[in-house]
Structure formats: structure tokens, C-alpha cells
Design an enzyme around this catalytic site. Structure first.
Site, PDB file in Angstrom:
ATOM      1  N   HIS A  38       0.822  -1.214   0.000  1.00  0.00           N
ATOM      2  CA  HIS A  38       0.000   0.000   0.000  1.00  0.00           C
ATOM      3  C   HIS A  38       0.853   1.259   0.000  1.00  0.00           C
ATOM      4  O   HIS A  38       1.966   1.282   0.545  1.00  0.00           O
ATOM      5  CB  HIS A  38      -0.901   0.030   1.236  1.00  0.00           C
ATOM      6  CG  HIS A  38      -2.208  -0.659   1.037  1.00  0.00           C
ATOM      7  ND1 HIS A  38      -3.411  -0.052   1.313  1.00  0.00           N
ATOM      8  CD2 HIS A  38      -2.514  -1.895   0.579  1.00  0.00           C
ATOM      9  CE1 HIS A  38      -4.402  -0.885   1.040  1.00  0.00           C
ATOM     10  NE2 HIS A  38      -3.873  -2.014   0.597  1.00  0.00           N
ATOM     11  N   GLU A 107      -6.075  -0.818  -6.355  1.00  0.00           N
ATOM     12  CA  GLU A 107      -7.097   0.028  -5.750  1.00  0.00           C
ATOM     13  C   GLU A 107      -6.731   1.489  -5.985  1.00  0.00           C
ATOM     14  O   GLU A 107      -5.557   1.862  -5.907  1.00  0.00           O
ATOM     15  CB  GLU A 107      -7.200  -0.225  -4.234  1.00  0.00           C
ATOM     16  CG  GLU A 107      -7.667  -1.606  -3.847  1.00  0.00           C
ATOM     17  CD  GLU A 107      -6.565  -2.386  -3.131  1.00  0.00           C
ATOM     18  OE1 GLU A 107      -5.485  -1.805  -2.873  1.00  0.00           O
ATOM     19  OE2 GLU A 107      -6.793  -3.563  -2.862  1.00  0.00           O
TER      20      GLU A 107
END
Length: 321
Positions: A38, A107
Site C-alpha cells: 500500500h 485500488e
């Protein structure tokens, strides 16, 4: 027997602690480890987002035999596929052949930072297919030139290749991604214990290949404290991946989850200290046919106590599934 994994969740822990936790997880008896990749945490309350590949390199040298895996990396926006291929090849060498490359279509939360926009899901899937083709070509050795719809590669070559390239896993959540994973992947990755996902993967070329699931849990001897922590840090989880892939930042996730109550989180994430509750969360994955399940313990500061408990109580109980 389902193999049980430990999740180094970069969104809730700093880099040094993540590596120390991986060492402790190996000592506790976890069968493998996975690492999120992330640029942002899901919520500000989680508070971390170190570079996953640097953490994995350190963990590869700090552990002895613990298999490592990205869960998952998007090779289409923040990273060009040639960079992912080089990182994966290097990590496979550093780990002595213990690394698996888990890939997904990404994402918005993490990929928007490079300013390339966020296309429709079908386009993201097409980009993933092209990226995997480039990565496999580079794993094959030699120079690679590629002029594709989404990526350009000009005479790229990986100079330090491992004896065996890392297996590639692809995340699947529905029929289209199952078909893609079946064609492209050495293993399938999924976070829902649905037999249909594995069936779709098998029908498109994935028969006999491993399936790796993941489930969040929140251990604490004080159940109220566990529920509060799970709500504070994981209330975004209930949005589902079709929603979670689209939101652009932590403020969006906070807004989307503002009406989620602690009891709503506790209804889908096991919380507290009852071992049987956590075994019950893993059992559907085993019943669906998953070979491996990685557990996410919610709460960075809770990792040491969780790992001690997992070694004494949880892992022995899960071996009985």
C-alpha cells in the site's frame, strides 16, 4: 490440512516492527507470510504505509524458512511491470526461493498517486493481463521489447535471475477475474470463501493449483477492547472490494464507513479471546477448498501478544481443521 499464514499488514505497522513480527511469526510456527503493498492506509487511524518491497527484502534476510508473498501488488500504475519483475526476481534470490508474487488490478487508494487516472474495471483487468505477460517474458531471460496497448518496453533484461522464477498468483473476485487467473496464474488469491471462485479458476486452467485466502481477526482477552479496535481500524472492510477498489483516499473511506457500528464489525470479524471463534472463521475457507489462509491480526501494537497466543493456542487448534 490448511496452511496458516501471517499477514504483515503495512497499513498498521512500521517497517522495523513488520520485520520483527515476521521473525516472531516464523518462530511461532506460521506456515507462510503475506504482505500488503500500500501507499496509503485504509483509514488515518491505521497510521502506516512503508514500502512493502523494502520490508520484504529485510524480512527475507531476517527469517530462515518462512515463505513470503505479496498480497497483492498492482503491476500497472505505481509500478511498471519491468520494475515489478526486477523486484520479484531480486527478492526470490534474497529469500532463497521462498517468494511468491501475488498480483491484482489495484485500488484507487494506492494507485492514484502517480496521476494516471483510474480506469474502469475491465480496462484494469486488460492492463493486468498485459503486465503479467511482460513479467513472465522477463522471467524467461534475455532482452524483452514490447509495444502493447498499455505498456511499452524497450530492450529490458533482468541481469540477476533466480534459478526458479517466483510463482505468480492473481487475485480473483468474480467470473472474469477467475478466468483471467486460470489462464495466467500459478495460484489464485481470494478473500471470500466461495467455492465458485476456485471452480472458475480450475475451469480456465487452474486445476490442481493452490488457492490462498485471507481473513481478518482481532484477538484480545478483553472482547470489548477487540471490538473497539476492529471498529476503529477495520470498519472500511464491510464495503466490499468492488467499492473499496474505487475510493481515492482515507477521507473517502472514513466517510463511507461513518455509519458502520462496532456491532456491525463484530458480526463479520471474530473479536475477543475465544479460540473457537477464530477457528470458525477459517473453516469456511477449508470447506471451499482453499489450501492456505493468511490471518490478519487487527492492530499494530497488538501483534506481540497475538503472536504469543497464536503459538500457544490458535495454531494448534487450526491444525485440527
Amino acid at each position: 490440512m490448511v496452511r496458516i499464514g501471517y499477514t504483515m499488514m503495512t497499513e498498521q505497522r512500521g517497517p522495523t516492527d513488520l520485520v520483527e513480527d515476521a521473525v516472531r511469526a516464523e518462530r511461532a510456527g506460521f506456515d507462510f507470510s503475506v504482505t500488503s503493498d500500500h501507499y496509503f492506509p485504509w483509514l488515518d487511524e491505521q497510521g502506516h504505509a512503508p514500502n512493502a518491497w523494502v520490508v520484504l527484502g529485510a524480512a527475507a534476510r531476517a527469517t530462515d524458512a518462512l515463505p513470503l508473498m505479496t498480497y497483492v501488488t498492482c503491476p500497472s500504475f505505481r509500478y511498471h511491470p519491468v520494475v515489478v519483475a526486477q523486484q520479484a526476481a531480486t527478492l526470490q534470490q534474497l529469500s532463497g526461493g521462498r517468494f511468491r508474487l501475488g498480483l491484482g488490478s489495484g485500488e484507487n487508494l494506492n494507485e492514484h498517486v502517480v496521476g494516471r487516472g483510474w480506469p474502469a474495471p475491465a480496462v484494469r483487468q486488460e492492463m493486468l493481463v498485459e503486465a503479467v505477460e511482460i513479467i513472465r517474458a522477463l522471467f524467461g531471460g534475455g532482452y524483452v521489447t514490447h509495444h502493447g496497448r498499455y505498456f511499452q518496453v524497450d530492450r529490458a533484461k533482468i541481469w540477476d535471475l533466480p534459478d526458479l522464477p517466483p510463482p505468480i498468483g492473481v487475485a480473483a473476485s468474480g467470473p472474469a477475474s477467475c478466468a483471467l487467473a486460470g489462464r495466467l496464474a500459478d495460484l489464485v488469491i481470494a478473500v471470500e470463501p466461495q467455492r465458485s471462485l476456485l471452480t472458475g479458476f480450475a475451469e480456465h486452467g487452474g486445476a490442481g493449483k493452490p488457492a490462498v485466502g485471507q481473513v481478518p481477526i482481532c484477538f484480545d482477552r478483553d472482547r470489548d477492547a477487540a471490538v473497539a479496535r476492529a471498529h476503529r481500524q477495520f470498519r472500511w472492510f464491510g464495503g466490499g472490494w468492488k467499492v473499496n477498489a474505487e475510493l481515492p483516499g482515507t477521507a473517502a473511506f472514513a466517510a463511507a464507513s461513518r455509519y458502520v457500528r462496532p456491532e456491525d464489525v463484530a458480526a463479520v470479524i471474530p473479536c475477543g479471546g475465544r479460540t473457537e471463534d477464530f477457528v470458525a472463521a477459517v473453516r469456511p475457507f477449508a470447506a471451499a477448498g482453499f489450501d492456505e489462509v493468511a490471518l490478519i491480526q487487527i492492530g499494530g501494537e497488538s501483534q506481540p501478544a497475538y503472536l504469543d497466543w497464536a503459538e500457544r493456542e490458535l495454531l494448534p487448534a487450526l491444525r485440527e481443521i
